[in-house]
Scaffold this motif. Structure first.
Motif, PDB file in Angstrom:
ATOM      1  N   GLU A   2       8.798 -32.031  15.813  1.00 24.77           N
ATOM      2  CA  GLU A   2       9.375 -31.787  14.507  1.00 24.77           C
ATOM      3  C   GLU A   2      10.667 -32.563  14.301  1.00 24.77           C
ATOM      4  O   GLU A   2      11.030 -32.919  13.200  1.00 24.77           O
ATOM      5  N   ASN A   3      11.375 -32.777  15.353  1.00 23.18           N
ATOM      6  CA  ASN A   3      12.690 -33.383  15.249  1.00 23.18           C
ATOM      7  C   ASN A   3      12.677 -34.888  15.424  1.00 23.18           C
ATOM      8  O   ASN A   3      13.712 -35.463  15.742  1.00 23.18           O
ATOM      9  N   ILE A   4      11.565 -35.524  15.225  1.00 17.04           N
ATOM     10  CA  ILE A   4      11.492 -36.953  15.498  1.00 17.04           C
ATOM     11  C   ILE A   4      12.465 -37.754  14.640  1.00 17.04           C
ATOM     12  O   ILE A   4      13.095 -38.691  15.119  1.00 17.04           O
ATOM     13  N   VAL A   5      12.628 -37.387  13.383  1.00 19.32           N
ATOM     14  CA  VAL A   5      13.580 -38.098  12.529  1.00 19.32           C
ATOM     15  C   VAL A   5      14.984 -37.961  13.095  1.00 19.32           C
ATOM     16  O   VAL A   5      15.734 -38.939  13.177  1.00 19.32           O
ATOM     17  N   ASN A   6      15.333 -36.751  13.524  1.00 21.10           N
ATOM     18  CA  ASN A   6      16.662 -36.539  14.122  1.00 21.10           C
ATOM     19  C   ASN A   6      16.829 -37.367  15.387  1.00 21.10           C
ATOM     20  O   ASN A   6      17.907 -37.921  15.644  1.00 21.10           O
ATOM     21  N   GLU A   7      15.780 -37.454  16.191  1.00 15.18           N
ATOM     22  CA  GLU A   7      15.847 -38.251  17.416  1.00 15.18           C
ATOM     23  C   GLU A   7      16.019 -39.736  17.098  1.00 15.18           C
ATOM     24  O   GLU A   7      16.782 -40.439  17.750  1.00 15.18           O
ATOM     25  N   GLU A  21      21.776 -41.529   8.444  1.00 18.11           N
ATOM     26  CA  GLU A  21      21.383 -40.121   8.413  1.00 18.11           C
ATOM     27  C   GLU A  21      19.862 -40.042   8.284  1.00 18.11           C
ATOM     28  O   GLU A  21      19.189 -41.066   8.179  1.00 18.11           O
ATOM     29  N   ASP A  22      19.325 -38.839   8.253  1.00 17.25           N
ATOM     30  CA  ASP A  22      17.878 -38.617   8.183  1.00 17.25           C
ATOM     31  C   ASP A  22      17.199 -39.425   7.082  1.00 17.25           C
ATOM     32  O   ASP A  22      16.094 -39.926   7.261  1.00 17.25           O
ATOM     33  N   LYS A  23      17.852 -39.543   5.946  1.00 19.02           N
ATOM     34  CA  LYS A  23      17.269 -40.215   4.784  1.00 19.02           C
ATOM     35  C   LYS A  23      16.850 -41.648   5.121  1.00 19.02           C
ATOM     36  O   LYS A  23      15.843 -42.139   4.608  1.00 19.02           O
ATOM     37  N   TYR A  24      17.593 -42.313   5.979  1.00 21.70           N
ATOM     38  CA  TYR A  24      17.309 -43.696   6.367  1.00 21.70           C
ATOM     39  C   TYR A  24      15.885 -43.827   6.909  1.00 21.70           C
ATOM     40  O   TYR A  24      15.111 -44.669   6.476  1.00 21.70           O
ATOM     41  N   PHE A  25      15.536 -42.965   7.863  1.00 23.30           N
ATOM     42  CA  PHE A  25      14.200 -43.023   8.466  1.00 23.30           C
ATOM     43  C   PHE A  25      13.151 -42.354   7.586  1.00 23.30           C
ATOM     44  O   PHE A  25      12.003 -42.790   7.549  1.00 23.30           O
ATOM     45  N   SER A  26      13.520 -41.316   6.870  1.00 20.38           N
ATOM     46  CA  SER A  26      12.568 -40.643   5.985  1.00 20.38           C
ATOM     47  C   SER A  26      12.026 -41.613   4.943  1.00 20.38           C
ATOM     48  O   SER A  26      10.821 -41.669   4.704  1.00 20.38           O
ATOM     49  N   GLU A  27      12.904 -42.392   4.343  1.00 17.28           N
ATOM     50  CA  GLU A  27      12.468 -43.366   3.341  1.00 17.28           C
ATOM     51  C   GLU A  27      11.622 -44.465   3.964  1.00 17.28           C
ATOM     52  O   GLU A  27      10.632 -44.908   3.383  1.00 17.28           O
ATOM     53  N   GLU A  32       5.065 -48.040   2.446  1.00 16.81           N
ATOM     54  CA  GLU A  32       3.887 -48.741   2.975  1.00 16.81           C
ATOM     55  C   GLU A  32       4.264 -50.019   3.714  1.00 16.81           C
ATOM     56  O   GLU A  32       3.464 -50.559   4.466  1.00 16.81           O
ATOM     57  N   GLN A  33       5.470 -50.521   3.487  1.00 16.66           N
ATOM     58  CA  GLN A  33       5.858 -51.787   4.097  1.00 16.66           C
ATOM     59  C   GLN A  33       6.415 -51.642   5.501  1.00 16.66           C
ATOM     60  O   GLN A  33       6.638 -52.628   6.180  1.00 16.66           O
ATOM     61  N   TYR A  34       6.639 -50.416   5.960  1.00 14.18           N
ATOM     62  CA  TYR A  34       7.174 -50.194   7.298  1.00 14.18           C
ATOM     63  C   TYR A  34       6.132 -49.527   8.186  1.00 14.18           C
ATOM     64  O   TYR A  34       5.377 -48.674   7.724  1.00 14.18           O
ATOM     65  N   GLU A  35       6.126 -49.914   9.426  1.00 11.79           N
ATOM     66  CA  GLU A  35       5.368 -49.210  10.463  1.00 11.79           C
ATOM     67  C   GLU A  35       6.354 -48.939  11.585  1.00 11.79           C
ATOM     68  O   GLU A  35       7.104 -49.829  11.985  1.00 11.79           O
ATOM     69  N   ILE A  36       6.343 -47.717  12.073  1.00 13.49           N
ATOM     70  CA  ILE A  36       7.248 -47.348  13.158  1.00 13.49           C
ATOM     71  C   ILE A  36       6.420 -46.936  14.364  1.00 13.49           C
ATOM     72  O   ILE A  36       5.500 -46.128  14.247  1.00 13.49           O
ATOM     73  N   TYR A  37       6.753 -47.507  15.497  1.00 14.22           N
ATOM     74  CA  TYR A  37       6.158 -47.134  16.770  1.00 14.22           C
ATOM     75  C   TYR A  37       7.251 -46.541  17.644  1.00 14.22           C
ATOM     76  O   TYR A  37       8.384 -47.032  17.638  1.00 14.22           O
TER      77      TYR A  37
END
Length: 184
Positions: A2-7, A21-27, A32-37
């Motif tokens: 659940e806390n992956i964004v915080n991590e 802050e969280d918003k950076y990764f949430s957005e 569709e243009q980002y993929e996160i591994y």
């Protein structure tokens, strides 16, 4: 999980000057243009790279808004994030937007594992998909790195990136960006 964004925020903030802050990764996760591994450590033994899937992203964001869980309480049973890489897809290339490994795990080849496996998986997943993501259709990877970041430059060269250009003063006064490319 659940806390992956915080991590991700913690890892980013311990590695980069610009704090987020969280918003950076949430957005980023919703685009569709980002993929996160992410590079995960499960039960302190199994280290693996996994893509954050669209449905996982939505679940994580929903849970993040509803409740904050202390990841350390269930450390034995959780996937712990050791690092992440964010790719930004364009029509002509795939940009490595950002990569970071927790400070305590740096220098142990985790960055190399994360980057090589995620690049390979990104191309393979898009190739095998019935609906191609046009943002990740090329096999050309680009990145920019501060010329003073010797560890990162060494890693990128080790896995086959070549310098193609320099952006003068990109990071500020007398801090140039080295532009690197790898074609797979």
């Amino acid at each position: 999980m659940e806390n992956i964004v915080n991590e991700l925020v913690k890892i980013h903030n311990e590695n980069f000057k610009n704090k987020v802050e969280d918003k950076y990764f949430s957005e980023m996760m919703l685009s569709e243009q980002y993929e996160i591994y992410c590079l995960f450590n499960y039960m302190k033994e199994n280290i693996f790279v996994e893509k954050l899937k669209k449905e996982d992203k939505n679940k994580i964001l929903e849970k993040n808004q509803k409740e904050k869980t202390d990841l350390d309480k269930n450390e034995k049973f959780e996937k712990n994030v050791l690092g992440y890489v964010a790719f930004y897809g364009t029509i002509e290339s795939i940009d490595i937007f950002e990569i970071a490994i927790k400070k305590e795990y740096q220098g142990q080849c985790f960055g190399e594992k994360l980057l090589t496996e995620s690049m390979r998986n990104l191309l393979k997943n898009n190739k095998n998909s019935e609906i191609k993501n046009i943002h990740f259709s090329e096999n050309k990877f680009l990145l920019e790195v501060n010329e003073n970041n010797i560890k990162a430059l060494k890693l990128y060269k080790k896995i086959g990136f070549e310098q193609i250009s320099v952006r003068k003063n990109y990071y500020g006064n007398n801090e140039n960006a080295i532009i690197m490319m790898k074609i797979i």
